[in-house]
Write a protein that holds these residues in place. Structure first.
Motif, PDB file in Angstrom:
ATOM      1  N   HIS A  67       0.847  -1.092   0.254  1.00  0.00           N
ATOM      2  CA  HIS A  67       0.078   0.097   0.005  1.00  0.00           C
ATOM      3  C   HIS A  67       0.835   1.087   0.134  1.00  0.00           C
ATOM      4  CE1 HIS A  67      -3.117  -2.714   0.834  1.00  0.00           C
ATOM      5  NE2 HIS A  67      -2.720  -3.153   1.927  1.00  0.00           N
ATOM      6  N   ARG A  69       0.330   4.354  -0.060  1.00  0.00           N
ATOM      7  CA  ARG A  69       0.303   5.627   0.688  1.00  0.00           C
ATOM      8  C   ARG A  69       0.388   5.066   2.402  1.00  0.00           C
ATOM      9  NH1 ARG A  69      -0.906  10.745   2.171  1.00  0.00           N
ATOM     10  NH2 ARG A  69      -2.477  10.893   3.906  1.00  0.00           N
ATOM     11  N   ASP A  70       0.046   4.047   2.815  1.00  0.00           N
ATOM     12  CA  ASP A  70      -0.015   3.739   4.235  1.00  0.00           C
ATOM     13  C   ASP A  70       1.519   3.158   4.621  1.00  0.00           C
ATOM     14  OD1 ASP A  70      -2.503   4.437   4.411  1.00  0.00           O
ATOM     15  OD2 ASP A  70      -3.381   2.603   3.883  1.00  0.00           O
ATOM     16  N   GLY A 113       2.871  13.783  -3.763  1.00  0.00           N
ATOM     17  CA  GLY A 113       3.109  13.384  -2.455  1.00  0.00           C
ATOM     18  C   GLY A 113       2.318  14.504  -1.515  1.00  0.00           C
ATOM     19  N   THR A 116       1.943  15.234   5.842  1.00  0.00           N
ATOM     20  CA  THR A 116       0.905  14.995   6.700  1.00  0.00           C
ATOM     21  C   THR A 116       1.411  14.856   8.149  1.00  0.00           C
ATOM     22  OG1 THR A 116       0.891  12.548   6.489  1.00  0.00           O
ATOM     23  CG2 THR A 116      -0.316  13.900   4.727  1.00  0.00           C
ATOM     24  N   GLN A 131       4.296  11.627   2.565  1.00  0.00           N
ATOM     25  CA  GLN A 131       3.936  10.467   2.088  1.00  0.00           C
ATOM     26  C   GLN A 131       3.095  10.364   0.762  1.00  0.00           C
ATOM     27  OE1 GLN A 131       0.967   9.740   5.326  1.00  0.00           O
ATOM     28  NE2 GLN A 131       1.962   7.893   5.570  1.00  0.00           N
ATOM     29  N   ALA A 132       2.774   9.462  -0.038  1.00  0.00           N
ATOM     30  CA  ALA A 132       2.097   9.378  -1.133  1.00  0.00           C
ATOM     31  C   ALA A 132       0.508   9.804  -0.963  1.00  0.00           C
ATOM     32  CB  ALA A 132       2.019   8.176  -1.880  1.00  0.00           C
ATOM     33  N   LYS A 133       0.108  10.735  -1.911  1.00  0.00           N
ATOM     34  CA  LYS A 133      -1.142  11.300  -1.614  1.00  0.00           C
ATOM     35  C   LYS A 133      -2.083  10.153  -2.396  1.00  0.00           C
ATOM     36  CE  LYS A 133      -4.043  15.294  -2.191  1.00  0.00           C
ATOM     37  NZ  LYS A 133      -4.048  16.595  -2.614  1.00  0.00           N
ATOM     38  N   TRP A 134      -3.181  10.001  -1.792  1.00  0.00           N
ATOM     39  CA  TRP A 134      -4.193   9.052  -2.346  1.00  0.00           C
ATOM     40  C   TRP A 134      -5.672   9.671  -1.985  1.00  0.00           C
ATOM     41  CZ3 TRP A 134      -4.254   5.224  -5.713  1.00  0.00           C
ATOM     42  CH2 TRP A 134      -5.426   4.587  -5.991  1.00  0.00           C
ATOM     43  N   ASP A 135      -6.138  10.275  -3.087  1.00  0.00           N
ATOM     44  CA  ASP A 135      -7.587  10.747  -2.754  1.00  0.00           C
ATOM     45  C   ASP A 135      -8.568  10.223  -3.881  1.00  0.00           C
ATOM     46  OD1 ASP A 135      -7.130  11.710  -5.310  1.00  0.00           O
ATOM     47  OD2 ASP A 135      -6.919  13.818  -4.918  1.00  0.00           O
ATOM     48  N   ARG A 141      -2.907   5.025  -9.226  1.00  0.00           N
ATOM     49  CA  ARG A 141      -2.283   4.919  -8.063  1.00  0.00           C
ATOM     50  C   ARG A 141      -1.125   5.039  -7.910  1.00  0.00           C
ATOM     51  NH1 ARG A 141      -3.037  -0.315  -4.574  1.00  0.00           N
ATOM     52  NH2 ARG A 141      -0.808  -0.556  -4.207  1.00  0.00           N
ATOM     53  N   PRO A 142      -0.617   5.761  -6.756  1.00  0.00           N
ATOM     54  CA  PRO A 142       0.860   6.390  -6.478  1.00  0.00           C
ATOM     55  C   PRO A 142       1.764   4.958  -6.589  1.00  0.00           C
ATOM     56  CG  PRO A 142      -0.315   6.711  -4.606  1.00  0.00           C
ATOM     57  CD  PRO A 142      -1.484   6.138  -5.661  1.00  0.00           C
TER      58      PRO A 142
END
Length: 194
Positions: A67, A69-70, A113, A116, A131-135, A141-142
């Motif tokens: 993942h 982002r996480d 990115g 946060t 972090q990678a941004k995921w909206d 996807r990043p």
């Protein structure tokens, strides 16, 4: 690495040689995938070597978290586009970031990115990280891939053992698109390295 140990998600710190670039990547350890149990396409953690000229010349040992982002936090610097040096490839969509002080390439990234505030394992309270941004509105996807040689040494993540146990995938990115060979686990494709 024991086949009987139950894999679990763990925080793995890493850095460049001088320590200017610092990150945490979250990995399932021991790495659960092998030739007899490959990761699901585009959804599992991957440990791989690519034989493309860029990865070969950099000797990049890809550790791609499940993942983006996480599972990846850049602790320092907080603005990699400003504070790290960058080499672009893949039609300038992928950035290989490297330390401007010692030259070590810790990770590659594509996407957007952002800074946060999160809880960081091993630290009290919250802190800023990149972090990678995921909206959900992004077209793709990043992508995050850490250079496995920059992860701090640990017994449950040994690149030598991963290679010997055939837990490293080898991708063919040198051949023309229609001629690319499928990934394999036993040895690198032409022009690649272990």
């Amino acid at each position: 690495m024991s086949e009987t140990a139950a894999p679990k998600r763990q925080a793995c710190p890493g850095s460049c040689h001088c320590g200017f670039t610092q990150y945490i990547v979250f990995l399932i350890l021991p790495h659960p995938f092998s030739s007899s149990h490959p990761p699901p396409p585009h959804t599992g953690q991957e440990v791989y070597r690519c034989n493309c000229r860029t990865c070969y010349k950099m000797n990049f040992f890809h550790v791609h978290p499940a993942h983006p982002r996480d599972d990846f936090m850049l602790l320092s610097p907080l603005d990699p586009d400003r504070d790290l040096s960058t080499y672009f490839c893949c039609e300038k969509k992928r950035k290989f970031y490297f330390c401007p002080k010692c030259g070590v390439r810790c990770f590659t990234f594509s996407g957007v990115g952002e800074t946060t505030v999160v809880d960081v394992p091993g630290e009290e309270g919250k802190r800023e990280v990149w972090q990678a941004k995921w909206d959900g509105g992004m077209e793709t996807r990043p992508y995050v891939s850490v250079n496995g040689t920059t992860i701090d040494a640990r017994e449950d993540f040994d690149l030598r053992v991963l290679t010997e146990e055939k837990r490293v995938q080898y991708f063919d990115d040198r051949s023309e698109l229609g001629e690319k060979k499928e990934e394999r686990w036993d040895r690198p494709h032409y022009g690649g390295s272990y």
